[in-house]
Design a protein around this motif. Structure first.
Motif, PDB file in Angstrom:
ATOM      1  N   PRO A  68       8.269   0.053 -10.272  1.00  0.00           N
ATOM      2  CA  PRO A  68       8.037   0.624  -8.415  1.00  0.00           C
ATOM      3  C   PRO A  68       7.291   0.270  -7.693  1.00  0.00           C
ATOM      4  N   LEU A  69       6.119  -0.665  -8.232  1.00  0.00           N
ATOM      5  CA  LEU A  69       4.606  -0.787  -7.944  1.00  0.00           C
ATOM      6  C   LEU A  69       4.686  -3.099  -7.140  1.00  0.00           C
ATOM      7  N   GLU A  70       3.960  -2.926  -6.298  1.00  0.00           N
ATOM      8  CA  GLU A  70       3.716  -4.287  -6.346  1.00  0.00           C
ATOM      9  C   GLU A  70       2.821  -4.712  -5.765  1.00  0.00           C
ATOM     10  N   GLY A  71       2.223  -4.919  -6.113  1.00  0.00           N
ATOM     11  CA  GLY A  71       0.685  -5.517  -4.971  1.00  0.00           C
ATOM     12  C   GLY A  71      -0.354  -4.512  -6.484  1.00  0.00           C
ATOM     13  N   GLU A  72      -0.414  -4.329  -6.777  1.00  0.00           N
ATOM     14  CA  GLU A  72      -1.587  -3.596  -7.587  1.00  0.00           C
ATOM     15  C   GLU A  72      -2.511  -5.111  -8.031  1.00  0.00           C
ATOM     16  N   ASP A  73      -3.553  -4.161  -8.756  1.00  0.00           N
ATOM     17  CA  ASP A  73      -4.372  -5.786  -9.403  1.00  0.00           C
ATOM     18  C   ASP A  73      -5.259  -4.065 -10.113  1.00  0.00           C
ATOM     19  N   CYS A  74      -6.969  -5.523 -10.612  1.00  0.00           N
ATOM     20  CA  CYS A  74      -7.651  -4.092 -11.519  1.00  0.00           C
ATOM     21  C   CYS A  74      -8.786  -5.444 -11.246  1.00  0.00           C
ATOM     22  N   GLU A  75     -10.394  -4.724 -10.768  1.00  0.00           N
ATOM     23  CA  GLU A  75     -11.110  -5.180 -11.316  1.00  0.00           C
ATOM     24  C   GLU A  75     -11.878  -4.502 -12.204  1.00  0.00           C
ATOM     25  N   ARG A  76     -13.011  -5.469 -12.958  1.00  0.00           N
ATOM     26  CA  ARG A  76     -14.095  -4.762 -13.967  1.00  0.00           C
ATOM     27  C   ARG A  76     -15.269  -5.195 -14.574  1.00  0.00           C
ATOM     28  N   ASP A  77     -16.357  -4.563 -14.610  1.00  0.00           N
ATOM     29  CA  ASP A  77     -17.098  -4.724 -14.859  1.00  0.00           C
ATOM     30  C   ASP A  77     -18.649  -4.173 -15.850  1.00  0.00           C
ATOM     31  N   ALA A  78     -19.192  -4.096 -16.312  1.00  0.00           N
ATOM     32  CA  ALA A  78     -19.534  -3.369 -17.193  1.00  0.00           C
ATOM     33  C   ALA A  78     -19.595  -2.179 -17.459  1.00  0.00           C
ATOM     34  N   ARG A  79     -19.790  -1.729 -15.906  1.00  0.00           N
ATOM     35  CA  ARG A  79     -19.835  -0.260 -16.041  1.00  0.00           C
ATOM     36  C   ARG A  79     -18.593   0.731 -15.790  1.00  0.00           C
ATOM     37  N   ARG A  80     -17.245  -0.095 -15.095  1.00  0.00           N
ATOM     38  CA  ARG A  80     -16.312   0.769 -15.014  1.00  0.00           C
ATOM     39  C   ARG A  80     -15.400  -0.157 -14.364  1.00  0.00           C
ATOM     40  N   ILE A  81     -13.726   0.218 -15.071  1.00  0.00           N
ATOM     41  CA  ILE A  81     -12.793  -0.872 -14.619  1.00  0.00           C
ATOM     42  C   ILE A  81     -11.596   0.273 -13.404  1.00  0.00           C
ATOM     43  N   LEU A  82     -12.065  -0.327 -12.735  1.00  0.00           N
ATOM     44  CA  LEU A  82     -11.067  -0.477 -10.797  1.00  0.00           C
ATOM     45  C   LEU A  82      -9.416  -0.769 -10.463  1.00  0.00           C
ATOM     46  N   LEU A  83      -8.675   0.325 -11.045  1.00  0.00           N
ATOM     47  CA  LEU A  83      -7.237  -0.237 -11.104  1.00  0.00           C
ATOM     48  C   LEU A  83      -7.056  -0.049  -9.316  1.00  0.00           C
ATOM     49  N   ARG A  84      -6.103  -0.564  -8.742  1.00  0.00           N
ATOM     50  CA  ARG A  84      -5.563  -0.297  -7.168  1.00  0.00           C
ATOM     51  C   ARG A  84      -4.381  -0.885  -7.483  1.00  0.00           C
ATOM     52  N   LEU A  85      -4.087   0.585  -6.943  1.00  0.00           N
ATOM     53  CA  LEU A  85      -1.509   0.524  -6.563  1.00  0.00           C
ATOM     54  C   LEU A  85      -2.163   0.739  -4.779  1.00  0.00           C
ATOM     55  N   PRO A  86      -0.944  -0.533  -4.445  1.00  0.00           N
ATOM     56  CA  PRO A  86      -0.287  -0.273  -3.870  1.00  0.00           C
ATOM     57  C   PRO A  86       0.084   1.340  -2.889  1.00  0.00           C
ATOM     58  N   LEU A  87       0.102   1.928  -1.220  1.00  0.00           N
ATOM     59  CA  LEU A  87       0.859   2.904  -0.932  1.00  0.00           C
ATOM     60  C   LEU A  87       1.354   2.097   0.428  1.00  0.00           C
TER      61      LEU A  87
END
Length: 609
Positions: free
Chosen positions: A10-29
């Motif tokens: 169901p999703l299109e355009g999700e992306d993910c950022e990663r560094d030493a402190r955390r992972i950021l998962l971004r999902l479209p709305l």
């Protein structure tokens, strides 16, 4: 799950950022997308535009996302769900954060001159999950409706729990320091007054020592536990025991558990590491010998939630360490789940079903035979929690403890009789169903109605077990897109998704009420002081269960039930299986003379059962 078939991603355009402190998962709305779930929440239903900090908290009085049961599973009204599988605290920005490179000049509104368009939280096109640096498994559940996504989640977790019939009867918890004779006397008063009751709960005083606890019977108050439990069973009562996780130095299992426990104590008791096989074995052997073999039917698992950040900070801190390598943050997030699993296994090994109470839960709890409760006591919020729990594989009871008036007493009793567990908790002040004599007959009527509806309730839970459909569900899980085979199970207040979502945007109007199963719907004047409300029902013709009044669905209607009625509506043509009123559920065999009752109009145009 196989019968549900495949669903498109169901999703299109999700992306993910990663560094030493955390992972950021971004999902479209999408612009008007609504987001539900995230565990047990008291303050609102639609989380869109809000930030949620999903941490276990025993005292969740603010709308932050902290709760007794945080579940990082979110459900979209577009018909999909997302689960983050981790024992860490997760933060989710539900369209409440806007990146600078996505912000346009038109989104800056002058609040001084344009208050109508200005928003504290601008609409963001992304949902952002802040995950721990070590990562987490992410599951996406397809639709095509929100209910489909919830069902897939529940089925992946093992299907919904199917309680024993007696678990769906009425429960009464006696004052803390009652003896066996006092318990018997109070239980038999239910029979004398013609109030159904299946379960009697014992509070901390049954222990030889409590806070911390021993899990051993107090020999002065309960000199012969087996005879006591057997005698209660002969009168049709099951016995449920209160406990918490913190082991007293005077407990027989204290020394064996000491090397298997955390580096911080709670109330001078051990906090065992129940992720360890040996710790679970010690706990289970003790409980099997002292409780299960003498006939105890289940547990109330208290104070496995905790909070170290408020004035009521009594639990081990996040930096506590446990022998397994688990830290305090993780252990607090999963402690309630560990306790549910350990005790459920005890009964599964005996080929018995159990049903009980727990004060903390989380991801994957659908198949565990426990109902959440809280020491907080706001009736409006209790009813909203009952609605919200259906998104996250949780069950919730708006338990009754006390009331400010006879009217308040009736409204609370009516609500609890239409919930996953109907319970009066008299541990503190000794209240009884008949504590307000002027409304005793009304309260008796609804407890008896609960007994009559037991075949219907049991059927709703059986469906929960088999296909994942929550037995009590909120209106977004009904909707116009729902399959025709999944008939509506609620009536909901209008203006569902306003700031006061469950109140319908008007605190004086209260909120709609969920009722289990395929063909019921209900709304109630949920709190004292309310004499009328506006409710909306799904399409079709509906009848007042007890009045025969006709309502046309798909529109808003005003109901004025009076104190003696909770508005309960039944779809035209529905079959409601009911049983005779009795003191308690039969111990074996058929659940009484259960009659499938067609609900229809008679020749005079009124409703008939």
């Amino acid at each position: 799950m196989e019968r549900m078939g495949e669903a498109p991603f169901p999703l299109e355009g999700e992306d993910c950022e990663r560094d030493a402190r955390r992972i950021l998962l971004r999902l479209p709305l999408t612009a008007d997308e609504k987001l539900y779930g995230l565990g047990l929440h008291f303050m609102r239903m639609n989380h869109r535009g809000r930030t949620r900090f999903l941490r276990v908290n025993s005292d969740p009085k603010q709308d932050t996302g902290e709760t007794h049961a945080p579940v990082p599973f979110i459900v979209s009204d577009r018909g999909y769900g997302v689960l983050i599988d981790t024992s860490r605290i997760v933060t989710v920005y539900c369209g409440s954060s806007m990146r600078a490179d996505e912000t346009g000049q038109a989104q800056a509104v002058d609040r001084n001159n344009d208050k109508s368009r200005w928003k504290a939280t601008p609409v963001s096109e992304r949902m952002e999950w802040v995950l721990p640096p070590e990562g987490a498994d992410v599951y996406v559940f397809g639709g095509s409706t929100p209910l489909d996504a919830v069902r897939r989640y529940n089925l992946m977790c093992g299907g919904g729990t199917l309680p024993p019939r007696w678990g769906l009867g009425f429960w009464h918890r006696v004052p803390t320091l009652y003896s066996d004779e006092q318990v018997k006397e109070e239980a038999l008063e239910f029979r004398k007054r013609d109030f159904p009751c299946d379960v009697i709960g014992l509070e901390p005083g049954w222990h030889s020592k409590s806070y911390p606890v021993t899990y051993e019977w107090n020999q002065e108050r309960f000199p012969d536990p087996e005879a006591f439990v057997t005698g209660m069973a002969q009168e049709g009562f099951r016995v449920n025991l209160w406990e918490h996780p913190y082991v007293s130095p005077e407990a027989e299992i204290y020394e064996p558990l000491r090397p298997l426990s955390g580096t911080y104590s709670v109330w001078a008791g051990l906090a065992p590491d129940y992720t360890l096989d040996e710790a679970r074995r010690i706990y289970q052997e003790q409980h099997r010998g002292k409780h299960v073999t003498v006939g105890v039917s289940g547990y109330k698992l208290d104070e496995c939630d905790g909070d170290e950040l408020t004035n009521n900070s009594w639990m081990f801190p996040a930096h506590a360490e446990f022998p397994s390598g688990t830290d305090g943050e993780q252990m607090r997030q999963i402690y309630g789940l560990l306790f549910q699993k350990m005790t459920a296994e005890l009964y599964a090994e005996e080929n018995k079903r159990t049903y009980g109470l727990v004060r903390a839960s989380g991801t994957g709890a659908s198949s565990l035979p426990y109902v959440l409760y809280s020491d907080l006591y706001d009736h409006r919020q209790f009813v909203r929690a009952l609605v919200n729990s259906s998104f996250s594989g949780l069950l919730w009871t708006p338990e009754v403890r006390k009331a400010k008036s006879a009217e308040d007493w009736v409204r609370r009793m009516q609500s609890v009789c239409f919930s996953p567990m109907a319970m009066l908790n008299a541990w503190g002040d000794g209240t009884k169903p008949w504590s307000f004599p002027e409304v005793e007959s009304i309260v008796r009527h609804y407890i008896q109605l609960r007994m009559r509806l037991m075949p219907y309730l049991y059927s709703a839970f059986a469906r929960y077990h088999e296909d994942g459909t929550p037995p009590f569900r909120a209106m977004p899980l009904i909707g116009q897109g729902a399959s025709a085979s999944l008939d509506p199970g609620v009536v909901q207040e209008k203006k569902l998704d306003t700031v006061d979502a469950a109140y319908g945007g008007n605190r004086k109007k209260g909120m709609g009420r969920p009722v289990s199963g395929r063909r019921f719907a209900a709304g109630c004047a949920a709190v004292r002081g309310e004499t009328e409300r506006e409710v909306w029902s799904p399409e079709g013709r509906w009848y007042g269960l007890e009045t025969g009044e006709v309502f046309e669905g798909g529109t808003v209607v005003r109901v004025e039930p009076g104190l003696e009625r909770i508005p309960v509506f039944v779809r035209d043509g529905a079959v409601i299986p009911m049983t005779a009123v009795r003191g308690s559920c039969p111990a074996s065999g058929r659940a009484g003379a259960s009659h499938p009752v067609p609900f229809r109009r008679n020749r005079r145009g009124s409703a008939a059962l």
